[in-house]
Design an enzyme around this catalytic site. Structure first.
Site, PDB file in Angstrom:
ATOM      1  N   ASP A   1       0.822  -1.211   0.000  1.00  0.00           N
ATOM      2  CA  ASP A   1       0.000   0.000   0.000  1.00  0.00           C
ATOM      3  C   ASP A   1       0.856   1.261   0.000  1.00  0.00           C
ATOM      4  O   ASP A   1       0.471   2.277  -0.574  1.00  0.00           O
ATOM      5  CB  ASP A   1      -0.939   0.007   1.211  1.00  0.00           C
ATOM      6  CG  ASP A   1      -2.269  -0.677   0.924  1.00  0.00           C
ATOM      7  OD1 ASP A   1      -2.804  -0.454  -0.179  1.00  0.00           O
ATOM      8  OD2 ASP A   1      -2.766  -1.418   1.777  1.00  0.00           O
TER       9      ASP A   1
ATOM     10  N   HIS B   1      -5.130   3.063   3.855  1.00  0.00           N
ATOM     11  CA  HIS B   1      -4.939   1.619   4.001  1.00  0.00           C
ATOM     12  C   HIS B   1      -3.622   1.320   4.709  1.00  0.00           C
ATOM     13  O   HIS B   1      -3.584   0.514   5.653  1.00  0.00           O
ATOM     14  CB  HIS B   1      -4.937   0.940   2.633  1.00  0.00           C
ATOM     15  CG  HIS B   1      -6.218   1.085   1.874  1.00  0.00           C
ATOM     16  ND1 HIS B   1      -6.345   0.667   0.560  1.00  0.00           N
ATOM     17  CD2 HIS B   1      -7.417   1.609   2.216  1.00  0.00           C
ATOM     18  CE1 HIS B   1      -7.577   0.925   0.146  1.00  0.00           C
ATOM     19  NE2 HIS B   1      -8.245   1.496   1.139  1.00  0.00           N
TER      20      HIS B   1
ATOM     21  N   TYR C   1      -2.914  -0.480   8.906  1.00  0.00           N
ATOM     22  CA  TYR C   1      -2.137  -1.601   9.417  1.00  0.00           C
ATOM     23  C   TYR C   1      -1.332  -1.196  10.646  1.00  0.00           C
ATOM     24  O   TYR C   1      -1.157  -1.999  11.575  1.00  0.00           O
ATOM     25  CB  TYR C   1      -1.233  -2.162   8.321  1.00  0.00           C
ATOM     26  CG  TYR C   1      -2.011  -2.711   7.147  1.00  0.00           C
ATOM     27  CD1 TYR C   1      -2.917  -3.760   7.323  1.00  0.00           C
ATOM     28  CD2 TYR C   1      -1.875  -2.173   5.875  1.00  0.00           C
ATOM     29  CE1 TYR C   1      -3.652  -4.261   6.256  1.00  0.00           C
ATOM     30  CE2 TYR C   1      -2.611  -2.664   4.803  1.00  0.00           C
ATOM     31  CZ  TYR C   1      -3.492  -3.703   4.996  1.00  0.00           C
ATOM     32  OH  TYR C   1      -4.230  -4.188   3.952  1.00  0.00           O
TER      33      TYR C   1
END
Length: 318
Positions: A66, A100, A104
Site C-alpha cells: 500500500d 490503508h 495496518y
C-alpha cells in the site's frame, strides 16, 4: 504566453465512469480510527505465537504494497489521464491507499509490542520476495508505458494483495478478530473499485492499439503475471507452510489473478474458480454491504449508507 489553466467542471462529464467512480469512492469513505480494534484483544490472547507471527508479517507485507501504491503507483498513472475527472479520481485513490497503509499500523499498535513492531518492519523491508514484487512493480511505474503501468497497478491491487488478505478473511470466517477483519473488508471494498476502474481505463487505451501492438502487450502482461505468481508462490510458502495453509492460499491467489485479468479485459489464465476457493474465505471476501453496516459497532455518528462495491459489469465497454 502563460498557458491558460482550466477549472474542472463536474457539470460537464466526458466519461460517466469517472463521475460514477468518484461518487462510489466518496460514499464509501472511512477511517481506521473509528474501528474498535481493541475489541479483538480477547481473541488475540487465545491465539498461538505462530498465529501472532503470521498475522503481523502478513500485515507488514500489505503495508509495504500500500505504501508503494500511494507513493509511486498513483503518481505514475496521473502522468497520463484522459480527463480532469480521471485525475480527481486518482487523487482520491492515492489518498485512500495512504489510509490503508496507516490502518495496518493501527492494527500493529493494538496487537503488538514496540519490539514486535520493529521486527515486523525490519522483516518487511528486507524480505527478498516482498522486495522483489515491490521493485518489479515500481520499475514498471517508473519506466513502463502508461498501459503497462495500469497493468502493474491492477495486478498489485487485484492479485498481489491477496496472499495477505487470506489470513484475516480466514479468521473472520471462524468468527475471530472481527474488527481487524472489518478493516480488511473495507480495504477490499476500496480495492474492488480501484482495480475495476483502472482496468477500465486500460481497456480504453488497449482498444485503440493496432492488432500487433495488442498482441505484444498481451504477451508482456501474461509473462509479467507468471513472473509475479512464481515469486508469490515462494512468498506464500514462506508465510504459510508452517501453519499448513499454503495450497489453499495459492488457489485463492490464482482465482484473484484471473479476476485481475478480467479487469483488464483479458482471458483468465488459471483453471481455479470461486468454487475452488476455501468457502469460508470466499464468504469473507464479499465486499457488499447489503446485509451489514460496517460501522454499526462504532455508533450512529459514523454510519454510512449502504454502499455496494462496483462489479465488473459496471465497466463493460464492449
Amino acid at each position: 504566453m502563460t498557458k491558460s489553466y482550466e477549472a474542472i467542471n463536474w457539470n460537464e462529464i466526458e466519461d460517466t465512469i469517472d463521475k460514477a467512480t468518484w461518487e462510489k469512492l466518496t460514499e464509501q469513505f472511512w477511517l481506521d480510527t473509528r474501528i474498535p480494534l481493541s475489541n479483538d484483544l480477547d481473541d488475540w490472547r487465545k491465539m498461538t505465537d505462530q498465529e501472532h507471527y503470521l498475522v503481523g508479517h502478513v500485515f507488514g507485507g500489505l503495508t509495504l504494497l500500500d505504501t508503494l501504491q500511494s507513493q509511486d503507483g498513483m503518481s505514475s498513472l496521473k502522468q497520463s489521464t484522459r480527463t480532469q475527472h480521471e485525475l480527481a479520481v486518482l487523487n482520491n485513490i492515492e489518498f485512500m491507499e495512504s489510509v490503508h497503509a496507516k490502518s495496518y499500523s493501527s492494527i500493529f499498535e493494538t496487537l503488538h509490542t514496540p519490539a514486535e513492531i520493529n521486527e515486523i518492519f525490519d522483516w518487511t523491508n528486507t524480505n527478498e520476495f516482498l522486495q522483489y514484487k515491490a521493485n518489479r512493480i515500481n520499475q514498471i511505474y517508473q519506466e513502463g508505458t502508461q498501459l503497462q503501468r495500469k497493468v502493474a497497478s491492477v495486478f498489485l491491487e487485484t492479485f498481489l494483495f491477496y496472499s495477505g488478505f487470506y489470513t484475516p478473511l480466514w479468521y473472520l470466517g471462524h468468527n475471530k478478530m472481527n474488527n481487524v477483519a472489518e478493516i480488511i473488508k473495507l480495504i477490499l471494498r476500496d480495492e474492488s473499485v480501484h482495480g475495476t476502474y483502472i482496468g477500465y481505463k486500460f481497456q480504453l487505451g488497449f482498444n485503440e492499439l493496432g492488432e500487433d501492438e495488442q498482441a505484444e502487450l498481451k504477451m508482456w502482461l501474461y509473462e509479467l503475471l507468471l513472473d509475479l505468481y512464481s515469486n508469490e508462490e515462494k512468498y506464500t510458502k514462506l508465510l504459510y507452510d508452517e501453519i499448513g495453509w499454503t495450497e489453499s492460499v495459492l488457489t485463492f491467489l490464482r482465482y484473484n489473478a484471473n479476476k485481475a485479468l478480467m479487469n483488464l479485459g483479458q482471458d483468465p489464465l488459471f483453471p481455479d474458480g470461486a468454487e475452488d476457493v476455501n468457502p469460508i474465505v470466499m464468504n469473507g471476501i464479499s465486499t457488499t454491504t447489503s446485509n451489514h453496516d460496517f460501522f454499526s459497532q462504532v455508533g450512529n455518528g459514523y454510519r454510512l449508507g449502504q454502499v455496494e462495491a462496483m462489479s465488473d459489469d459496471d465497466y463493460n465497454i464492449d
